[in-house]
Write an enzyme that holds these catalytic residues in place. Structure first.
Site, PDB file in Angstrom:
ATOM      1  CG  ASP A   1       1.434  -3.560   9.206  1.00 47.44           C
ATOM      2  OD1 ASP A   1       1.902  -4.682   9.092  1.00 47.44           O
ATOM      3  OD2 ASP A   1       1.665  -2.583   8.433  1.00 47.44           O
TER       4      ASP A   1
ATOM      5  CG  ASP B   1       4.981  -3.518  10.431  1.00 45.73           C
ATOM      6  OD1 ASP B   1       5.915  -4.267   9.597  1.00 45.73           O
ATOM      7  OD2 ASP B   1       4.678  -2.383  10.419  1.00 45.73           O
TER       8      ASP B   1
ATOM      9  CB  THR C   1      -2.160   7.211  -3.089  1.00 46.41           C
ATOM     10  OG1 THR C   1      -1.860   5.959  -3.308  1.00 46.41           O
ATOM     11  CG2 THR C   1      -1.128   8.184  -3.953  1.00 46.41           C
TER      12      THR C   1
ATOM     13  NE  ARG D   1      -2.461   1.095   3.605  1.00 47.14           N
ATOM     14  CZ  ARG D   1      -3.193   1.178   4.846  1.00 47.14           C
ATOM     15  NH1 ARG D   1      -4.358   1.195   4.671  1.00 47.14           N
ATOM     16  NH2 ARG D   1      -2.742   1.303   5.868  1.00 47.14           N
TER      17      ARG D   1
END
Length: 206
Positions: free
Chosen positions: A197, A200, A105, A101
């Site tokens: 996340d 992560d 944006t 990602r």
């Protein structure tokens, strides 16, 4: 959309959400919950029978009908769900879609795509722990359809209403199965309350 509300799924998801859960424990919980979710996403697979001999008598026994499944992981976090599901469905073919990602944006950028050649003949289960904006998931399914897939299901741990809406708009033919529909996305595009996340936390990279 289907929410897997089994008590074990919900309990394990709570443990995964906690900020203090260590990486090794997070990975183990993800493996366990993925197997529970695998039962939900495969609940209505087609069945047939074949004759077998038990130690007591012959019988017509139920078996899966047709070609086996294809599991497609959206890299990298999808591999946590993939590993657990493969323990339950070891004969499944496996594909990978590499997307990241763009943090500016929030749009997906493709860097890898490899799926089974006969994917058009298989039920495809796409796995990714998080359905946030839905951009990456929708892009991955776009690519799978272009490769010939016609039967697709999407499996995730946690979904945001925005991602569910995006999937329903772009791919209304793709059922979404999740363990939780959370509140919303924050300004950074993370699911709230979510679990952070997933990649992560799986790999200890933050």
């Amino acid at each position: 959309m289907t929410i897997a509300d089994h008590p074990l799924v919900q309990h394990k998801l709570t443990l995964m959400r906690e900020v203090g859960t260590p990486t090794a424990v997070f990975r183990q919980l993800l493996r366990e919950i993925s197997q529970l979710l695998a039962y939900e996403v495969t609940r209505d697979l087609a069945m047939t029978t074949r004759p077998i001999q038990t130690p007591v008598s012959p019988m017509e026994a139920p078996v899966l009908d047709g070609r086996k499944l294809a599991l497609v992981s959206i890299l990298r976090a999808g591999n946590g769900l993939l590993d657990g599901m493969l323990e339950l469905i070891p004969s499944a073919r496996v594909g990978f879609v590499g997307l990241y990602r763009d943090e500016a944006t929030l749009l997906p950028v493709q860097y890898y795509f490899k799926v089974p050649a006969d994917i058009s003949d298989r039920l495809v289960i796409v796995v990714d722990p998080m359905l946030a904006t839905g951009n990456s998931s929708a892009a991955a399914i776009d690519m799978l359809k272009q490769a010939g897939a016609t039967q697709i299901r999407f499996l995730c741990l946690v979904a945001a209403p925005e991602g569910v809406a995006k999937m329903a708009e772009i791919h209304p033919d793709v059922p979404v199965i999740t363990a939780s529909l959370d509140s919303h996305l924050n300004e950074q595009g993370y699911i709230v309350p979510g679990l952070g996340d997933a990649g992560d936390r799986m790999f200890g990279t933050k």
